[in-house]
Design a protein around this motif. Structure first.
Motif, PDB file in Angstrom:
ATOM      1  N   ASN A  37       8.481 -13.196   3.841  1.00 22.62           N
ATOM      2  CA  ASN A  37       9.383 -13.768   2.839  1.00 22.62           C
ATOM      3  C   ASN A  37      10.490 -12.801   2.438  1.00 22.62           C
ATOM      4  N   HIS A  38      10.154 -11.533   2.319  1.00 23.85           N
ATOM      5  CA  HIS A  38      11.153 -10.540   1.907  1.00 23.85           C
ATOM      6  C   HIS A  38      12.243 -10.385   2.961  1.00 23.85           C
ATOM      7  N   GLU A  39      11.834 -10.186   4.214  1.00 30.25           N
ATOM      8  CA  GLU A  39      12.838  -9.961   5.260  1.00 30.25           C
ATOM      9  C   GLU A  39      13.614 -11.233   5.586  1.00 30.25           C
TER      10      GLU A  39
ATOM     11  N   SER B 274       9.788  -2.223   7.929  1.00 31.08           N
ATOM     12  CA  SER B 274      10.491  -3.345   8.527  1.00 31.08           C
ATOM     13  C   SER B 274      11.929  -3.389   8.016  1.00 31.08           C
ATOM     14  N   CYS B 275      12.731  -4.310   8.565  1.00 30.66           N
ATOM     15  CA  CYS B 275      14.117  -4.420   8.112  1.00 30.66           C
ATOM     16  C   CYS B 275      14.640  -5.817   8.426  1.00 30.66           C
ATOM     17  N   ASN B 276      15.855  -6.085   7.971  1.00 31.51           N
ATOM     18  CA  ASN B 276      16.603  -7.243   8.437  1.00 31.51           C
ATOM     19  C   ASN B 276      17.935  -6.740   8.941  1.00 31.51           C
TER      20      ASN B 276
ATOM     21  N   ILE C  88       9.845  -7.361  11.977  1.00 33.08           N
ATOM     22  CA  ILE C  88       8.567  -7.083  11.326  1.00 33.08           C
ATOM     23  C   ILE C  88       7.845  -5.997  12.111  1.00 33.08           C
ATOM     24  N   ASN C  89       7.662  -4.859  11.489  1.00 38.04           N
ATOM     25  CA  ASN C  89       6.986  -3.746  12.135  1.00 38.04           C
ATOM     26  C   ASN C  89       5.520  -4.108  12.377  1.00 38.04           C
ATOM     27  N   ALA C  90       5.094  -4.072  13.632  1.00 43.12           N
ATOM     28  CA  ALA C  90       3.730  -4.480  13.985  1.00 43.12           C
ATOM     29  C   ALA C  90       2.675  -3.620  13.299  1.00 43.12           C
ATOM     30  N   LYS C  91       3.024  -2.383  12.975  1.00 40.56           N
ATOM     31  CA  LYS C  91       2.073  -1.521  12.267  1.00 40.56           C
ATOM     32  C   LYS C  91       1.781  -2.066  10.883  1.00 40.56           C
TER      33      LYS C  91
END
Length: 283
Positions: free
Chosen positions: A240-242, A207-209, A216-219
């Motif tokens: 929370n992280h992203e 995932s990333c921002n 949010i990567n669905a995988k």
């Protein structure tokens, strides 16, 4: 103001040669060769510096450049599920306790704004508006997804408490009237994640921002990672992280073996000796 760019991990530049590559090469050709090598090194180091600022998970491939279609849709609300307290301390290669789900590499390519279930909290602080979004065609219960995100943002161990802020959900009517969310939390297929995160490398895996959008990567949402035995807690961590990057928090590192990992520590690929912890509040 656009949010921060959160890039996956670092690339180590190759060492520069200390002597000319070809004996007898003319002085002009040697000068051009040195200039090319120095220029390439400067570009590589510049990319490394950007990665260190908002770096996250290791790239596996070069992301593609394209734009997703954004549409609005109203969805039925559902009660927000509760998030269990405590986090797994496993740092071994154990699987999540939920059976792996099959996530398509691509969805329909269209992002829809979902109805945010539940109510905003009554906490005081600077208001941060948000939307919950998802690509269609993922085979994931999007009502449940929206409920989990709402629960995570409202948690007494979340960013509202940690940063003294107040999350306010925007409706489709707000958006139609021109409101722009401070934070967008978007569930996307691996392929669309790569596109939304470009030029950052997510390789269909992480995932990333990007510009305030937590992609949010669905995988990862569906199957988690080996460092979290509990899928719900991993989902809490990745949201929370992203979102934390969207609030201008940079990466942190494990403060010491056996201690709780800071929420801004990258916990998808390893724990650096810390124990998994999915919340901004550490107590």
């Amino acid at each position: 103001m656009p949010g921060p760019t959160h890039a996956p991990e670092r690339v180590r530049p190759a060492s520069m040669p200390t002597r000319d590559a070809t004996p007898g090469m003319s002085m002009q050709r040697r000068y051009r060769l040195r200039r090319t090598i120095v220029g390439a090194a400067v570009l590589l180091l510049g990319g490394l510096a950007a990665t260190q600022l908002f770096g996250d998970e290791t790239p596996a491939a070069t992301a593609k450049n394209s734009t997703a279609v954004v549409t609005s849709a109203t969805r039925g609300a559902a009660p927000a599920p509760s998030t269990r307290p405590g986090a797994s301390s496993s740092t071994s290669a154990t699987s999540t306790k939920t059976a792996p789900a099959k996530v398509p590499a691509s969805g329909d390519g269209k992002i829809r704004v979902l109805t945010t279930p539940g109510q905003d909290t009554t906490r005081k602080g600077a208001t941060k508006t948000f939307t919950i979004e998802a690509e269609g065609g993922l085979g994931i219960d999007l009502t449940a997804y929206a409920g989990e995100v709402r629960s995570i943002l409202s948690s007494d161990k979340g960013w509202e408490v940690a940063d003294g802020i107040h999350f306010k959900a925007l409706t489709t009517a707000d958006l139609d009237q021109g409101s722009v969310p401070d934070v967008r939390i978007t569930l996307a297929s691996p392929d669309l994640t790569d596109e939304l995160c470009a030029p950052l490398n997510t390789g269909g895996e992480v995932s990333c921002n990007r510009h305030g959008r937590a992609v949010i990567n669905a995988k990862r949402w569906a199957i988690g990672v080996k460092y979290y035995d509990d899928l719900t807690l991993y989902r809490t961590y990745v949201i929370n992280h992203e979102v934390g990057h969207g609030l201008w928090h940079q990466h942190a590192f494990c403060p010491g073996a056996g201690q709780k990992a800071p929420i801004m520590q990258q916990q998808t690929l390893g724990l650096q000796g810390c124990t998994a912890w999915p919340y901004p509040v550490t107590s």
